[in-house]
Structures are given as C-alpha cells and as structure tokens.
Write a protein that holds these residues in place. Structure first.
Motif, mmCIF file in Angstrom:
data_model
loop_
_atom_site.group_PDB
_atom_site.id
_atom_site.type_symbol
_atom_site.label_atom_id
_atom_site.label_comp_id
_atom_site.label_asym_id
_atom_site.label_seq_id
_atom_site.Cartn_x
_atom_site.Cartn_y
_atom_site.Cartn_z
ATOM 1 N N TYR B 96 4.159 -2.306 -0.184
ATOM 2 C CA TYR B 96 4.046 -0.846 -0.121
ATOM 3 C C TYR B 96 4.000 -0.234 -1.508
ATOM 4 O O TYR B 96 4.359 -0.866 -2.511
ATOM 5 N N ASP B 115 1.700 1.930 3.053
ATOM 6 C CA ASP B 115 1.560 0.482 3.195
ATOM 7 C C ASP B 115 0.423 0.027 2.294
ATOM 8 O O ASP B 115 -0.680 0.586 2.335
ATOM 9 N N ALA B 298 4.852 -6.183 6.768
ATOM 10 C CA ALA B 298 5.063 -5.358 7.956
ATOM 11 C C ALA B 298 5.870 -6.112 9.010
ATOM 12 O O ALA B 298 6.694 -5.524 9.719
#
Lengths: 419, 419
Positions: B96, B115, B298
DNA sequence: CCGATTAGTTTGGTTTCCGTACGAACTAAA
DNA sequence: TTTAGTTCGTACGGAAACCAAACTAATCGG
C-alpha cells in the motif's frame, strides 16, 4: 517547569570554543588558518577563540610549521595543551577502588588500584577512602601545577546524574547515597573549591572510555560489556551514553539465551549471566579451585588467572568451557548488534584476560546470528583498558564535556586581554 | 573534513524560536509573559521572537485571557496556529501507499490509503503514484491556503537520511533508490519549489508518530514495533530515532527467542518472526483460510480480520495461538525493556487489531522477564495510529524538526517589520 | 479618579561573529 | 638584492541577537 535550554551569545561562544578544541584535537598540529577552513568560522573569530583557549591552558602554540615547506607565510602550529589540566576518574566497585588522572590528551598521569570492600565498609567509610586516594593523587608532582577539571565517579548501579546520587546499587548494597556533596567537600578541604563532581554508571563510563581512549578511539556508536560479578552493558549512541527513561537500562545479564538452561540467581533459567557470567565460566574451567560459598572478589581474580594459565597451557576442559561461554556471549552480542548496529562491542573486566579463548567462538556466533551484512573489521573486541576502564571513563567524560562545551572553562592563567 | 556545526547569531535565534514554539505548544493558551518566565528569556526577547513566529504563521493571538480574573493588565493569549501550515507524510510499503497531511497541532487534515504493490511497480512507477497522491492532497480545500512545511517519506528498509536515498529495502526489492530528487521535482511541478523532502525508516517514524501524536504523546523514550510482513523496531532515545553506526539497527525480527523452535525464512531456528510474525500468527489462527504460496498483502489483511472475528467470538484455537504469540512478543519486549529502559513499547501494524488477545500474555511475559522494578502503568501498548503510523510519523518528524529549530522557517505571511 | 499591579514595547547597551583590509613572514625568480 | 606572489594572523567597523531598564497600556480596588 522549564522545557529546554535557552541560547545566548555566551552559548554561541562556548559552543564554538568546543568546536575549535575538537578541531585541533583531531588535526594537531595545525594552524589557525586550517582550523578556520575546517570549522567554517572566519580567521578573525578563530584567532579570538584560540587566544582564549590558550589563556585558559587548553591549547598551546608549538613552534613553527615543521617539515613541509610551502609557499607563503608559515602558520603557527597549535596543539592541545597537555601540561595545564588534569581530569580525575574514580571507580567504586565491590572489591576495589581505582583512581586515575589523565591530561587533556587523555594520557595517564597517575593511577592507583586499592583492594577495598565497599560493600562491607559502607558509603561513609568508602567516601573517606576515596578522599584519601584523591589527596594522594593531588599530591603527586605530575598533578602539582595543574588545574583539576573535575572528578568523575563510576558506580556499578543506578545513578541520578543530575544530583550526583547513587539511587540503587545492589552489588554495593547502597541505596540513595549522595556522593557529590561529600566528595566535593573533600576536594574543598584540599583547596579545590568549585571543582565539578560527576557520578555515573560504570558500564556507560566504560563505553565512554573506549570511545575516547581505547584502541577504538573515535567510535561514537559502541557497546561496552562489563565482566565483573554481573554482566552489564554501556550503550553509547552518537558518543552519548544511553540512559533510558528512568536510568535503568544496559541490563543484559539476564537476557534469556538458553531456554531450559541452568538456573540463574534471579530465579529464571538460561540467563546470559548463568551461561557466561564470570562465576559460570570459572565453574566450568577451574571447579577444583573454587570455594563452596559465593565467590568473593580476590578469589575471582585468582581463579581468573588460573583459568588463563590453564587455557594457555592447552587444558581442554578450560578451553572448552571458555569457547562455550564465548558462544553464549556471541549470541547476546548478536542481539545487541541487530538492535543497535554499533561499530564495535567491547568486552571488559574479567573477560579481557580470557579474551583469547572467548573471542573466536564469540565472533563465530555473532556472524551466525547477525542480519545486517558484515562490516570491514571485527565487531567484538577485548578492551585494552582492563579494570581501569570505568575510572578512565569518569575522567574521559569530563574531557568530553569540555570538548562539547558542556563544562565551565578552567580559569585564565594569563590575564584577559585589555579590558 | 568538517567535524561539527558552528554557531552564530542565527543559530541562537533559531534555537530560541524553537524553544518558544515548544513552550507555547505545551502551555497554550498562555501569554508572552508566561513564556518569558518559563524559558528564562526576557520579555523583550520573547516579544521579538513571538512576533516573528506570528508573521510566519506558526503562532497566533487568541483574544484576551479567558476565565480567571487577576489584578493587572491581562495578557494576550498565544496558541499554536493550526490554520497556516501543513506537513505531509507518505508511506511506501509492500502492498500500500498511505498519505497523511497534518496541521501544526498534528490534527489530520487529509488522508488516503491506496492499495499498491510497490514491489511489482518498481521505484519509477511508485514515485509517479506518490506524486499523484501528493497532487490529490494539495488540491484538497483544507490544504489550499496553507504553507507546506515538507514531505516526510517512510520506507520499510535502510535509508540514507542525508541524501534521501533508499539504500536497501529487501521487502520492496529496492536498492539505492534516490527518492528525494524525484519527489522534490514532482512538488516543484505543483508550484512548491523549496519544500524539504525527508526520507526515513518506517519503524523509526512510527516511533516518532507515537511520541508526538499517539495517546502516549510526549514520551521521549519509547520503542515502536512494526507488525507488517516482518517485525522491526523503531527506537526513540530522548525523542530522536536511534540509527546506529550504519543506519541498520532496529532489527528484532530475527532475535532468537526459542532455541529449537520452528525454522525461519532466514534459515535459523526460533526467530521472533517465526514465532510471532504475522504469518506465523495466521498459520496458528486461520490455517484453513491461507493460500498455499507465500502470503501477499491483501490476503494478510483479510486473514487478520478473520482472526480477530474468530477470537472475538471465542474460538479457542485462535485465542490460544494469539496468546502464544503474545508471550513470545513479551519475551522479546522484555529484552528491549532491560536493555533500553523505555517508557513504553508500542505494538503497531497488524498487531493492533489483534492486541486484545495478544496483550495479556505479552504483559505477563514482560513482567516475568524484566529486571528493573515495574513502573506505574503498563509498558506494552497497542498503537492508536494503526496503519497510518509511519505516514503520520513522516509528517510529525517535520513538525518535530521545526519545534527543535532544525528546519528552515516557512516564509513570512506578513511583511517584516520596518527594515 | 488614582495608586497598585501586571503585560507588552521601545530604546540603548553588550556580546559575538563576520567581512574586509592590512601588516608580517616566507618562497620564487629575475 | 630586489620584487612579486602567497599565506598567516590581526584589527576594525558593521550586523545580529539578547538583555536591562524605562516606558506605555490595561485592569482592579478603593
């Protein structure tokens, strides 16, 4: 109440005096013009400041430029004056008192090591003995005409440097002992009225000593590991000892290195001290020479000598035990290296005479457990200052304070210029 | 060549401007007279310095003394001006990019979390994306009329702060990437010419953020522990991040805590990361949700949320694994506490959402392995800044530099007084 | 309305550093 | 021997900053 230090013209001059002192120390012999170029100050400013430093006995002129002949007027060489000033360091420990006096280039002028049981004697008698050692030092002809910069006292324990008090020294069994006052009073009786007295932790001062005087001089990020009855660390960050929030800190003796290892005096298992403390080492190397009860001071020194003799003569048990202790030390040193990234980790105290057999295993363990890429030279060293390290650090910390402009300048020896 | 910083009149003023800024920050609202009393400066000097700080948008007058009525002329209250200045922090991490803008009292004006795979994108594209985020922030109405103090960039890796270069960031696979130049160029394209750009380590900046902005604000000796893919430590000593000799340092992920423990990615056994790293935790709490290969960004965030949900709902396996990890963290924290004696150890990153189940075991382990007497409150805390900590630290470090007189002052918004 | 008290500004003085100029000391070369 | 060139160290005026003291401003109590 107050949250910082105000600046003023005086702070400027003090800071620049220290700057010049450091510059000359690094480059001596060098001329005023070189100092001006190195510091960024103008030649006129340097002239004024150098004049004051000479008047106060901190610098001196050293004849004309020797050697290389260059075009132009030759400069007058400057160097640190090693004849006017003395700084005194004093270490109180469980089984001895050490006093050291150094000049401004930190050469030793005087040193005395006295067997003394500060724990049994208690604070009052200890101060008395310290005063006697101070008087002896001050009577030495090498110190006769010198201005005493101050007295730095190293104590194995927790110290409140601001008030000069020993807050908590378990090995000495001292608690809340004010040292500055009595020592300053003893100095006053010797005719030294306003001499600063600093009290500090022994490991931190050992680190200062290595930083300024050892063969690693100039290294501002290093860790000094004491090898007395306990194991402690003095951490130097940018040339300044790390104190932590409350003054505790540097406690590595009970770092767990060997889960399930032998029981330690603190009640836990596998502490560094239980694996590589001097008592553990001696139990591994010379179990036949140890008394039954707890180890006392002089007995340790004898056993350490015996250990070194046996290791030197090839005794396999002694060498094996030392290599093992060295590896545990190395594992702990690797933790320090990974966390702090120091330039060097210096082993002091009783580790020094045993270093030839400790260091190889220690260095191997450090290499095996360090994350950062290895540096040029060795990371772990044995101190060259021996048992005098902390006392030398006490003296060196005063010279360091002078260098950084954090100590009142000694009085003028020549009258101030017309004013 | 040069070995120190010379002082001059300008240094005095800069230092005192910072002194006054800090004094007002601590006491606001307060009058000039109070500042004079607190700092030791004279009223006239304070008047002059406060005038300059107001002209430059750092302080402002806030009406008359409210509340208590005392004899004499009432003072004009001063406070830190939160309307003129903005400081921007930017964090690059593996998965990120985060940008945060704060005002002079470090309230958030703008924040954006994106992201972004900086590893896959590479340095060039990452800088491009950072520039886009900067443009977005600068376009926000809350920042419109403000002077930008600077941009502080947090990077997970080794940094040369002097040149603004990322020397070695293994997680990003960046080596010798110059960030200052390109980011400064991007700012120049936005019309911000001479805005300082600072590049620093994320853990160190996390510590700065906690020092200045978290619920532990004002604590100058603390350790911030990152919980990203690796475990790193930012050590604050007296309010200043510890860098070590080469800029390595803060490496605690591979501290050996469990000899004979599971094998770590580094090849050794029993590293802290292999016991309490986020990957190890997730393998213990939600093994059924993890992919086969290495964990990507993620997926970690999802698994952490799932872990928290299960632990909250009483899942015994999850709670047991978290307690175990907490104990290992506590053992490592105890080593830090013994060596550094910080006022607090703050857990950041992914440890924050899991803190309710990590902390009890962690604190018990710390208590069991700490030598120094326990302090008043808890030693280990969860960060309240979450994933924005490092970015906030980037911004906060600029405000801190201003407070300490280490940053050029922003330009005058009012003309200088008659001269 | 006037003294007492506290806040903030103005003015003059001191300290310190800087910039420039200048004499001193030396080398190099005619 | 003289002259030019270079470098070192010092002297003097100016600028910047803080300090001390006098002064103005604002408020309270009577």
């Amino acid at each position: 109440m107050d949250d910082g230090v105000k600046s003023g013209q005086h702070a400027v001059r003090t800071s620049n005096l220290g700057l010049i002192l450091r510059a000359v120390r690094r480059r001596a012999p060098c001329s005023r013009a070189e100092v001006a170029a190195a510091t960024g100050l103008t030649k006129s400013t340097v002239s004024s400041l150098v004049g004051e430093l000479i008047d106060r006995g901190l610098l001196r002129e050293a004849g004309a430029a020797a050697g290389e002949r260059r075009v132009g007027r030759p400069g007058v060489m400057l160097e640190v004056d090693d004849r006017s000033i003395a700084a005194i360091g004093l270490e109180v420990n469980v089984d001895y008192l050490t006093i050291v006096a150094v000049d401004l280039v930190e050469r030793e002028l005087f040193s005395r090591h006295a067997d003394f049981d500060a724990r049994a004697a208690g604070p009052g008698a200890s101060v008395h003995r310290m005063a006697a050692l101070l008087a002896e030092a001050l009577a030495d002809p090498l110190l006769a005409e010198r201005t005493v910069l101050g007295v730095g006292i190293a104590v194995p324990g927790l110290v409140d440097a601001a008030t000069g008090t020993v807050t908590h020294a378990p090995n000495l069994r001292w608690h809340d002992v004010a040292l500055r006052g009595p020592v300053a009073a003893a100095l006053a009786r010797q005719g030294l009225g306003a001499v600063p007295v600093a009290v500090d932790n022994d490991a931190g001062l050992g680190a200062v000593a290595e930083h300024r005087g050892g063969h690693l001089a100039g290294t501002p990020d290093l860790v000094y590991v004491t090898g007395e009855v306990g194991i402690g660390a003095g951490v130097l960050v940018g040339g300044v000892p790390l104190r932590g929030a409350r003054g505790y800190g540097g406690e590595i003796g009970h770092m767990p290195v060997d889960r399930g290892g032998p029981r330690c005096g603190c009640g836990r298992r596998g502490c560094l001290e239980a694996r590589a403390g001097i008592a553990a080492i001696l139990r591994g190397t010379v179990p036949d020479l140890l008394p039954d009860g707890p180890l006392a001071g002089a007995a340790i020194a004898r056993a350490v000598r015996a250990t070194a003799e046996r290791a030197a003569s090839g005794d396999a048990r002694a060498r094996g035990a030392l290599a093992e202790a060295g590896e545990w030390l190395g594992r702990a040193a690797a933790v320090l290296a990974n966390l702090l990234d120091p330039s060097a980790i210096v082993l002091g105290g009783y580790f020094v005479p045993l270093a030839p057999w400790l260091l190889p295993a220690c260095e191997a363990a450090v290499a095996a457990h360090t994350i950062a890429p290895p540096r040029g030279g060795a990371l772990v060293h044995a101190s060259t200052l021996g048992l005098r390290a902390a006392a030398r650090g006490g003296a060196a910390s005063l010279v360091d304070a002078l260098d950084r402009g954090r100590l009142p300048l000694p009085p003028r020896r020549r009258p101030a210029p017309r004013g």
